[in-house]
Design an enzyme around this catalytic site. Structure first.
Site, PDB file in Angstrom:
ATOM      1  N   GLU A   1      -4.602   7.770  -2.935  1.00 24.54           N
ATOM      2  CA  GLU A   1      -5.150   6.509  -2.442  1.00 24.54           C
ATOM      3  C   GLU A   1      -5.541   5.581  -3.595  1.00 24.54           C
ATOM      4  OE1 GLU A   1      -5.001   5.356   0.542  1.00 24.54           O
ATOM      5  OE2 GLU A   1      -4.247   7.198   1.447  1.00 24.54           O
TER       6      GLU A   1
ATOM      7  N   HIS B   1       0.832  -1.206   0.000  1.00 23.50           N
ATOM      8  CA  HIS B   1       0.000   0.000   0.000  1.00 23.50           C
ATOM      9  C   HIS B   1       0.870   1.262   0.000  1.00 23.50           C
ATOM     10  CE1 HIS B   1      -3.589   2.457   1.231  1.00 23.50           C
ATOM     11  NE2 HIS B   1      -2.638   3.203   1.782  1.00 23.50           N
ATOM     12  N   GLU B   2       1.779   1.338   0.975  1.00 24.20           N
ATOM     13  CA  GLU B   2       2.638   2.525   1.065  1.00 24.20           C
ATOM     14  C   GLU B   2       3.570   2.590  -0.149  1.00 24.20           C
ATOM     15  OE1 GLU B   2       1.680   4.581   3.237  1.00 24.20           O
ATOM     16  OE2 GLU B   2       0.531   3.225   4.527  1.00 24.20           O
TER      17      GLU B   2
ATOM     18  N   HIS C   1       1.890   4.517  -2.802  1.00 23.03           N
ATOM     19  CA  HIS C   1       2.076   5.970  -2.611  1.00 23.03           C
ATOM     20  C   HIS C   1       3.463   6.388  -3.097  1.00 23.03           C
ATOM     21  CE1 HIS C   1      -1.561   6.910  -0.408  1.00 23.03           C
ATOM     22  NE2 HIS C   1      -1.318   6.028   0.541  1.00 23.03           N
TER      23      HIS C   1
END
Lengths: 498, 498
Positions: A293, A263-264, A267
């Protein structure tokens, strides 16, 4: 004009330096600062934020910006967009009296510390007075920015230009209508796989190695992105040169950190692939929280929880992980990490129930900022909505209202970005599947063409383009939440054989 | 006057905030920043150091300082000392043109990065041009500060008020005269214990636990002091609230990190015990590098390598460490960690040969800054002196001239502090032994009274008192290197049964 632009750019570089220093101070405080340092940090924030305030509201800067905007057709596009963004920031900042702005930085810092302690000790009362102050500031600032609109609409607009409660009410209503029956069918059906292997003891040094492997698959250059360890994972960046993701390792839940890293990492990929021409400019970051997101959740869920990806990565996990993983098949692994179950923790929620977690926070924020819910009544309201939407009983505030860091940082109006972003990602996938053999690539662990596709349509632009323009670039159509609903219905029908 | 003091203090608070931000940026870059971030960091340093320059040389500040100093008998002692220190800093800073000062920060940052790479790749040529620039700045700045004195004397004075080559030449001559025969006798005698257990594999997670144990014995409050991991250990502090030590773990040399932690822990104890009345003041840090090193080396060597301490701590090490340590006796452990052997690496050197490592650097700095040695000839000169003083052949620059970080940060004149500090510590011990049952306390692992004694005589004062005043407080006499010589002769006569 040339001279104006030169002075303007010099001023931007100065602001960039302060924002870099702020960013590192904040990262440091979240990752390594001994907790005794927080009072001193608050004092330093106060001084630097006063300086930042002065820089942002400088009359010289205003004059340069106005001159540039008056001749916007004669300047290059980057300078023009920088001036436009600066003008907005300036207008927003000017409306807050300096003393209040400085005070707010200090309050925010204290609130963040109080939240950390409150979460660990399950003591909402410790955090409540800080949260009250932050809600007060949010309402007040919204009033300064636009006294005619509902305060929560004003705040939503700061995270996603033009977003309103009217749009979100409709969006969430659609999700409720279409997805609640699926959630209910899944609960009816019950578990389709024994997922106990996800709770086998996976030593932290081996999990750190798994993180390194995942970063490599994501094509992330470690010379420009490291991994910190924190309670609540986040990503920060000081420029595309220096991006920091963070994760939290749990010995008996390796998938938790695995999906944090992906997830990170999503980003990070966005920030790392901004165009070189804007890398030290205020335009050199993600366009909005929702677009951000859309990327983190795209890699985490659409890619990271796909059967293709899991088939590819499982042998690596088996090599590093405990014996309990030895005989797991890719399909079982796929079923396990896509297990859907109404639960307590947003960041650990499956894709299907996820948007209900967001909906709950959205409802509560609407009321908090709207003034119809008092902070002291927030835990009870939280627990009531978890029961109503997800049917779960919240055993304590640590796993309830204190679970997320956002409110402690004064972010009200951010949460909807998670659901919106997820929906954007599903829509982008459709167009990407037309252009690329997405699942063949993922099955080979070759994410490069996917990252390149997204770089071409989104990442390179940073904040040069606005969120709605990026959606048009990537999706070749305006936003339509039906893609997200269809994606989820299809996925969970297959996973659960409904 | 009251108003002047108020404005003066406000200005100091502002400077403190910048220095805090600088400190954290620097700590971050040494510990966690991905290396790709260094160019951007250089840009930020440039902006902030310009700001710091302006704050330090502000005409308002100068007027306030002058007014305070003109009435120094009417102001409280802290304010008076703050004004005195500021006046010196200001005079020093004013003599450097702002553009050069800002440039210097950027050069320093680039040099530090180049040194890291050069050390890892054993490539002195990569570092040489940066070092040349730094030597040039050091000579130039020394000229600005005092064109009439030898540049190296000017630099020595910045680290220890009043220190000169004349004093150091005499000090080092005494050490050479008295200690060289001991070094030779030890070489003659050869090993007195099989110390191979020091090279047994000690897993890093267990070494981290040992660090935690050592910090507890040192009475260090972890809420105010953490441990980072770096290539070359150092300590930094942003106030007594937030001190950071660092260490480097080697799986097959647990004593290396053990003594790093105790050494850096000594620096930390000094900073952590500064008086609360000066904690956010420019006086709220150690008085000089030598006084600082007197503390770090006191805990590392005088306490940490004593038989009493090793008898106390060995069971803990045996509990955490590998089987090879199981049958080691406290006396063998004592002999092993006090093994004396002419060697290559300063930070790993025993107490007896240590000052010869410092002497070599002192000789080289004298020549570099004096202009009689060119940077390109430095590695050969280094290797020659290692052969001459210590009889060792330097196999490569990584283990030779590139081993220390100091020169890469532009610090010329710092090294003598290590030898001076060691000597101060030996003299303090004498007085402490009169007041406290030092070795009984150490044998029980009870360092509190020792820390309290040092806090009373040194730590609490921060920079309120000058180095020579602190020596008088702690030693009840002026500095006398004989104590150090006697301490070493006595210790190594016992260890080696000479």
């Amino acid at each position: 004009m040339e001279e104006t632009i030169r002075k303007f750019k010099e001023h931007l570089a100065k602001m960039e330096a302060y924002s870099h220093a702020f960013g590192v101070l904040n990262y440091d405080s979240e990752t390594v600062m001994p907790k005794g340092g927080s009072e001193h940090l608050g004092m330093t924030y106060a001084v630097l934020s006063e300086e930042m305030y002065k820089l942002t509201t400088s009359p010289d800067l205003k004059a340069w910006v106005k001159e540039i905007l008056a001749h916007r057709d004669q300047v290059d596009y980057i300078t023009r967009r920088e001036a436009e963004e600066l003008f907005e920031d300036m207008e927003r900042m000017e409306k807050i009296p300096m003393a209040e702005y400085v005070e707010y930085q200090v309050v925010q810092n204290a609130a963040s510390n109080a939240w950390h302690t409150a979460k660990v000790t399950n003591d909402f009362a410790l955090f409540a007075p800080h949260l009250e102050k932050l809600v007060g500031y949010a309402r007040k600032f919204a009033g300064y920015w636009n006294g005619e609109k509902a305060p929560y609409d004003v705040l939503l607009d700061t995270y996603e230009k033009g977003l309103t409660m009217a749009t979100l009410d409709e969006f969430f209503a659609l999700l409720r209508k279409e997805l609640l029956p699926v959630v209910e069918a899944v609960v009816q059906k019950g578990p389709v796989v024994d997922d106990s292997f996800l709770r086998a003891r996976f030593p932290l040094p081996k999990q750190r190695k798994l993180s390194d492997r995942l970063m490599a698959v994501l094509t992330i250059d470690r010379d420009h992105c490291n991994i910190g360890e924190v309670e609540h994972p986040f990503t920060t960046n000081f420029s595309k040169d220096d991006v920091r993701i963070t994760t939290h390792y749990h010995e008996r839940s390796f998938a938790s950190s695995m999906y944090s890293v992906i997830h990170e990492g999503g980003h990070a990929l966005y920030e790392l692939n901004v165009g070189d021409d804007i890398k030290y400019s205020p335009l050199g970051g993600g366009a909005s929280m929702s677009i951000h997101e859309s990327q983190s959740r795209f890699y985490e869920n659409i890619i990271g929880r796909s059967e293709a990806f899991l088939t590819y990565i499982l042998p690596d996990i088996q090599k590093l992980g405990p014996k309990a993983l030895k005989d797991v098949t890719p399909h079982d692994f796929y079923l396990a990490v896509n297990k859907s179950e109404p639960s307590l923790i947003r960041t650990e929620a499956d894709e299907l129930t996820y948007s209900f977690h967001v909906m709950i926070r959205y409802e509560l924020e609407k009321q908090l900022i709207g003034g119809t819910l008092a902070v002291k009544d927030l835990p009870a309201a939280w627990n009531r909505l978890y029961k109503e939407y997800l049917g779960v009983d919240v055993p304590n505030d640590t796993q309830g209202v204190l679970q997320d860091s956002h409110w402690s940082g004064g972010s009200f109006g951010y949460f909807p970005s998670y659901a919106l972003g997820s929906a954007y990602g599903a829509q982008m996938l459709k167009v990407m599947e037309r252009d690329l053999p997405v699942w063949e690539l993922v099955a080979k662990g070759d994410l490069k063409p996917i990252v390149a596709w997204l770089t071409e349509r989104i990442y390179q632009y940073g904040r040069l383009l606005k969120p709605n323009e990026l959606i048009l670039k990537a999706c070749e159509a305006p936003f339509d939440p039906r893609y997200y609903v269809d994606y989820l219905k299809d996925k969970y029908t297959r996973v659960y054989g409904l």
